[in-house]
Design an enzyme around this catalytic site. Structure first.
Site, PDB file in Angstrom:
ATOM      1  N   SER A 189       0.821  -1.215   0.000  1.00 52.94           N
ATOM      2  CA  SER A 189       0.000   0.000   0.000  1.00 52.94           C
ATOM      3  C   SER A 189       0.849   1.256   0.000  1.00 52.94           C
ATOM      4  CB  SER A 189      -0.905   0.009   1.238  1.00 52.94           C
ATOM      5  OG  SER A 189      -0.113  -0.004   2.412  1.00 52.94           O
ATOM      6  N   HIS A 200      -2.897  -3.633  -5.742  1.00 52.08           N
ATOM      7  CA  HIS A 200      -3.217  -3.170  -4.396  1.00 52.08           C
ATOM      8  C   HIS A 200      -4.709  -3.309  -4.110  1.00 52.08           C
ATOM      9  CE1 HIS A 200      -3.644   0.422  -1.428  1.00 52.08           C
ATOM     10  NE2 HIS A 200      -3.515  -0.716  -0.779  1.00 52.08           N
ATOM     11  N   GLU A 235      -5.985  -1.098  -7.246  1.00 51.28           N
ATOM     12  CA  GLU A 235      -5.040  -0.246  -7.964  1.00 51.28           C
ATOM     13  C   GLU A 235      -4.023  -1.152  -8.656  1.00 51.28           C
ATOM     14  OE1 GLU A 235      -4.640   3.986  -5.630  1.00 51.28           O
ATOM     15  OE2 GLU A 235      -3.652   2.273  -4.692  1.00 51.28           O
ATOM     16  N   ASN A 265      -4.332   6.363  -1.465  1.00 51.29           N
ATOM     17  CA  ASN A 265      -3.695   6.706  -0.183  1.00 51.29           C
ATOM     18  C   ASN A 265      -3.050   8.079  -0.221  1.00 51.29           C
ATOM     19  OD1 ASN A 265      -4.490   4.401   1.106  1.00 51.29           O
ATOM     20  ND2 ASN A 265      -2.587   3.288   0.787  1.00 51.29           N
TER      21      ASN A 265
END
Length: 446
Positions: A161, A182, A194, A232
């Site tokens: 991540s 991800h 992702e 993120n």
């Protein structure tokens, strides 16, 4: 006639248009291969390996086997492998209980998952998902060991991540067969994946991972490698800002309720941090701070919280909130204020300031991610990723659809005022890309 009259009123609202926009975003994924070259074909994936039998590994095994893919889970102990199996089997048992599947289908699905302590069976796998500890050195070593036990053209992907996919690919003898995949937690619920393209990832590898994500029932978005990737990277300023609200006297409950009830988020930023894990939040924030030292601030209270190993969020049943043994949120733990040396909250700000600072901070970061770093190619991918990965309110059309409805000029002016008023020029001042859009009047969806 009555239905027609009211339908016409509904159909012409902004909410209706935003939801139609979201529908087209999902259709866009169905028609895409994840790469620009239409001649590139994805490899067929019939068997998948999972390195690491934690909750994430068990979740990945579940969503793959649930769609008919044979799964081989590897960890270093029988106990770890058993936990992964239990996690997957418990999810299927819930479906049996709800009569979504019958006992025969339960047996079919569970028979697709096997475990191992070594690399037996890895020669037959088409792809392996690495989901081990977030340590670059360990990951590179394990990736190299795994590649040596697989076919030379088999693909390995990392579920990291926060770590660089390009850097990690140096552990693979054939980095063109390496990429990021991800998943978001909990894996069985969150639709987004992702697909991270490293510097040497081949088009065929990206197309294969993109197609596999769809086969597993997910919504893939291809992103460029970079700190925090896309989701993120945009969430971190939002979560950090929430910690600053708390440090400045805002009540945890007041802030979370505002984001849920007034803005439409599925959970507030404090509950989100509990869900992610306070130690993980701080670790990723520090990675982000190292990458962008001029504009990222790590709230002191977050650093202090992450050092208390009994208060790491949902996984320890205590964070900003208390959780029962099943992981269900109960109430805010009011002792957190005194533990941090703070007095009781006084709520000095209107909730509109909290909403604006939190959401506008994301938009500010997104202007750089999209216009400068080209983490994704279009605003469509940003909106799809934020809706599918964070639960950003679909009725608002996505982060950048919402930004266009407010206007970059207004957002830049508000951020400038908050940066000045709250002594937060480094983190809240509008960046050059947002300013450029504000000056020119250019929309994200131009």
């Amino acid at each position: 006639e009555i239905e027609c009259e009211h339908f016409v009123k509904c159909a012409t609202t902004d909410i209706s248009k935003n939801l139609i926009h979201v529908f087209y975003l999902t259709e866009m994924v169905k028609k895409s291969s994840g790469v620009a070259d239409k001649n590139v074909k994805a490899k067929t994936v019939k068997s998948l390996g999972v390195l690491g039998a934690g909750t994430m590994g068990g979740g990945i095994a579940y969503v793959a086997a649930d769609k008919g893919i044979s799964v081989r889970v590897k960890d270093i102990s029988h106990e770890a492998n058993t936990k992964a199996l239990k996690h997957a089997f418990d999810l299927w048992k819930k479906l049996v209980k709800k009569k979504v599947i019958d006992s025969y289908q339960f047996s079919q699905k569970t028979s697709l998952v096997s475990t191992t302590l070594d690399f037996s069976g890895f020669k037959n796998l088409d792809i392996v998902v690495e989901a081990i500890v977030e340590d670059m050195g360990i990951k590179q070593k394990v990736i190299g060991q795994t590649a040596a036990q697989m076919r030379s053209d088999a693909i390995i992907v990392t579920n990291t991540s926060s770590l660089s996919v390009t850097e990690m690919s140096k552990g693979h003898p054939n980095p063109e067969y390496f990429a990021g995949m991800h998943f978001f937690s909990p894996v069985h619920k969150m639709p987004l994946v992702e697909v991270i393209r490293g510097d040497k990832s081949s088009d065929e590898t990206i197309a294969t991972v993109f197609e596999l994500s769809k086969k597993m029932g997910k919504m893939p978005v291809v992103v460029k490698d970079g700190p925090g990737f896309l989701v993120n990277r945009l969430l971190l300023p939002y979560m950090a800002e929430a910690a600053f609200f708390m440090a400045e006297g805002m009540d945890i409950t007041v802030v979370d309720k505002a984001f849920v009830r007034q803005f439409g988020m599925p959970m507030g930023p404090f509950e989100l941090m509990d869900s992610v894990g306070l130690d993980v939040c701080v670790k990723v924030l520090n990675i982000f701070k190292k990458a962008y030292p001029d504009r990222v601030e790590v709230p002191a209270l977050m650093q202090k919280l992450s050092e208390n190993k009994s208060r790491l969020g949902q996984k320890t049943n205590l964070g900003f909130y208390k959780y029962d043994s099943s992981g269900r949120k109960t109430e805010v733990d009011s002792s957190i204020y005194s533990e941090l040396g703070m007095s009781a909250p006084t709520n000095p700000y209107d909730v509109s300031e909290c909403l604006e600072r939190g959401v506008f901070a994301m938009i500010n970061e997104c202007a750089l991610a999209l216009d400068e770093d080209r983490i994704v190619e279009t605003p469509h991918e940003v909106d799809l990723a934020m809706i599918m990965g964070t639960g950003f309110p679909p009725f608002r059309g996505g982060l950048l659809k919402y930004a266009d409805s407010v206007g970059c000029k207004v957002i830049a002016e508000k951020l400038t005022a908050y940066a000045e008023k709250r002594n937060a020029k480094a983190r809240l001042s509008p960046n050059s890309k947002l300013k450029a859009r504000a000056t020119s009047g250019l929309l994200f969806y131009s």
